[in-house]
Design a protein around this motif. Sequence first.
Motif, PDB file in Angstrom:
ATOM      1  N   LEU A 281       0.829  -1.210   0.000  1.00  0.00           N
ATOM      2  CA  LEU A 281       0.000   0.000   0.000  1.00  0.00           C
ATOM      3  C   LEU A 281       0.859   1.255   0.000  1.00  0.00           C
ATOM      4  O   LEU A 281       0.521   2.262  -0.639  1.00  0.00           O
ATOM      5  N   LEU A 282       1.976   1.212   0.725  1.00  0.00           N
ATOM      6  CA  LEU A 282       2.876   2.367   0.716  1.00  0.00           C
ATOM      7  C   LEU A 282       3.434   2.601  -0.678  1.00  0.00           C
ATOM      8  O   LEU A 282       3.545   3.752  -1.129  1.00  0.00           O
ATOM      9  N   ASP A 283       3.760   1.519  -1.364  1.00  0.00           N
ATOM     10  CA  ASP A 283       4.255   1.667  -2.736  1.00  0.00           C
ATOM     11  C   ASP A 283       3.168   2.250  -3.637  1.00  0.00           C
ATOM     12  O   ASP A 283       3.443   3.111  -4.484  1.00  0.00           O
ATOM     13  N   ILE A 284       1.932   1.768  -3.431  1.00  0.00           N
ATOM     14  CA  ILE A 284       0.822   2.303  -4.239  1.00  0.00           C
ATOM     15  C   ILE A 284       0.609   3.781  -3.946  1.00  0.00           C
ATOM     16  O   ILE A 284       0.394   4.593  -4.856  1.00  0.00           O
ATOM     17  N   ARG A 285       0.688   4.160  -2.654  1.00  0.00           N
ATOM     18  CA  ARG A 285       0.492   5.566  -2.309  1.00  0.00           C
ATOM     19  C   ARG A 285       1.601   6.433  -2.903  1.00  0.00           C
ATOM     20  O   ARG A 285       1.340   7.521  -3.434  1.00  0.00           O
ATOM     21  N   LYS A 286       2.846   5.940  -2.823  1.00  0.00           N
ATOM     22  CA  LYS A 286       3.945   6.697  -3.427  1.00  0.00           C
ATOM     23  C   LYS A 286       3.740   6.840  -4.934  1.00  0.00           C
ATOM     24  O   LYS A 286       3.984   7.906  -5.511  1.00  0.00           O
TER      25      LYS A 286
END
Length: 595
Positions: A281-286
Motif C-alpha cells: 500500500l505504501l508503494d501504491i500511495r507513493k
Amino acid sequence: MAFLRKLSIRSQLIILAACTIIVILIVIFHSYSMMSGMVTRNHEAYVEQTVSEIRKNVTSNKDVINRLMQNISYNGEVQRFLVEGNDLLKYEQFKDLSELLTNQKELKEGILDIVISGANGAWIDLNGGNQYVASLQQEVPPKVNAYYVGMQKFGSLYGSGEGLIFATPIYYKEQGDMFNRLVGTLFFIMNPKALAGEQEYASKQYSSHIYLLDKDQKVITSNSEEPVGSLLQDIPEGEQSDPNAMIEWNNKKYVMQTVSVPDIDGSILSMAPKDELLADLLDIRKLELTILGICLLVLVIPFTFIVNNILRPLKRLIFFMTTVKRGDLLKFKKRISLQGYMEISIMATELNSMLDEIDHLTQRLLETNAELYGIELEKKKSELAFLRSQINPHFLYNTLEAITGIAVVEGQSKIKTMTRSLSNIFRYSIKGGDVVPLREEVRMIESYVQIQQIRFADRFSVHYDISEEALAFAIPKMILQPLVENAIYHGFEPTLKAGELWIKGSIDGQGKLFLTVEDNGTGMELSRLEELRNRMSASSSAMPEAEDGGSIGLVNVNNRIKLMFGPEYGVSMDSVLGGGTQIRLTIAERRESDA
C-alpha cells in the motif's frame, strides 16, 4: 464568501486549483487509510483462520494418536510380551506384535515408528527407533496418555532429521500380583508436519510468519524459512503473554500473536512485520502521489493557457471601458472586437450594442434639443409679431364705448350693434388667461358674426351645434375666430348668393375635442388645398408673411395647437371647388378646472 468575491479571477482560479489538489490528496490518504484497515482486517482474519486450522488439526491428530496408543497399550499380546520371561515365547510373540504395530501404523499417516520398550529390558520397534527413545522412559509422567515428550533428531533413520515423540506408560491390566504395575512404555515417533495436517501453511501471504512451537520453543512447522526443529532465539521474554504484542526482533518490528496449544503444551506464534504488512500500500500511495505530481506539472501548461485566455480579453475590455469613461468623443466612436470564449464575445457584442444605442440616443437628444430650441424661437417670434400688430387695446375699447353712446343718442342701431360687438371682442382679448372655456370663445364668435352679418347685409346665416360637455372644454383663446374669419372672407365674400355657416363641437370617448367650421361657399381648387395642407404639415421654423393671405390664420392656429398639445393634434381641412370648405380642429382634453 465576501472575501473571495473581492479577489481577482486569477487568485480565485488558483484557490480553486489548490482546493482541487487538497481534495485529491484527502481522497488518496482516505483511500489509503481504508485500504490499510482492510489489509489489517484481512491479515487478522487470515491469521485467525490459519491458527484455528492448525490448532484444530493438532487436536484432531492428537486424538487419533491417543486412541491408537490406547489400543496398543491395552492389547493382551502387548501386555503378555512385556511380562513374559521366556525368550522363546517372546520371539514367537514378536512376530505377531510386529504385525499389530504395522497395522496400527498404517491407520495414521505420518507415523514414522512405533516403539514398545519394556521395564524388564524387552523391546520391539518397526524401524529401529528404540535406541533413541529407550532412555526417555524416565521422562514420561505416570498415568498419562499420548504425552508429548519432545522433538529429537534421528539422523537419516527415517529420511528426515527431526521427529516428534509421544509416549504412553503401559500398566498391566490382568488380575494378580502384576496388576496395575508399570511394565513398559509405548512411543510414537511422528513426522512434525503430520501433526499440523496435510494443508499447505507455507503461504507468504501478508508477509506474516506463523510458527507451531513445542514446549521447548522448537519449530514444529511454519510458513517461514525456519527449519523444523530450530529454536526461535532472541524473542523478547515476557512478551508472548500478550496476545497482540509489539516486539522488535532481528532489527524489525513485529506484531506478535500467541495462541496456546495444550495438546502438546506448545503454542502457535504469528509474527507480522509492521513495515512489510502495508508495504504494497505504501508503494501504491507513493506511485499515486508521483502520478499526481506529474499530472499537476503537465496541467500547469493548459491551466496557464486557460487563465490567460480568460484574463487577457477581460483586461482589454476593462481598458476599453476605462477609455470610454474618460469622455473622449473620438474614443467613444470606436468599438471593441474580442476573439475568445463565448461569454466574453457576448459581453463585447452587448457593450458595442449599448454604445450604439447611447450614440443613437445622444443624437436624438441633440435633435430634440434643436427642435425645442426652434419651437422656443418660433414662440418668441410669434410674441414679437403679436406685439407689433397690436395697438393699445384699452384706448380702442374706451373709444368704442364712446361711439356706442353717441349711436344710442343719435338712434343708429346698426352702429350701436357693431360697436357693442367690437367692444365685446376687445374686452375678451384683453381680459382673462390664455386658456378659456369653449363657451366664452363662442360668445366672442357670436359678436364677431354680428359685425360680419351687418357688413354682408345678412348674406349668410350661422348655425351652432355644440354639446354642453364641449362648451365646458378648455381651449386656447382666439383659436376659433381665425377659422370663422377664413370661412366668411374666402367662402362668402367672392359670391353674391346666400350662404350658411355651421359651427359644431363634440367630445369623443377618449376625451378629445373636435371643432368643425363648415361653409357652403365657393370652396377652393385642389392645388390650393394641397398647398395649404403642405404648409400646415411642414415644420414652421418661421412665421408666415402677411402676403400669404388668409392662410396665415390657419397656419398660426395649427402651430399653436401642435405646440400646446403635440404633433398628433392640430387643423385638418377639406374643400371642393364650388361646394364649400370644412375645417376641423382636434384638441386634447383640458377641462376648465385644469386651465
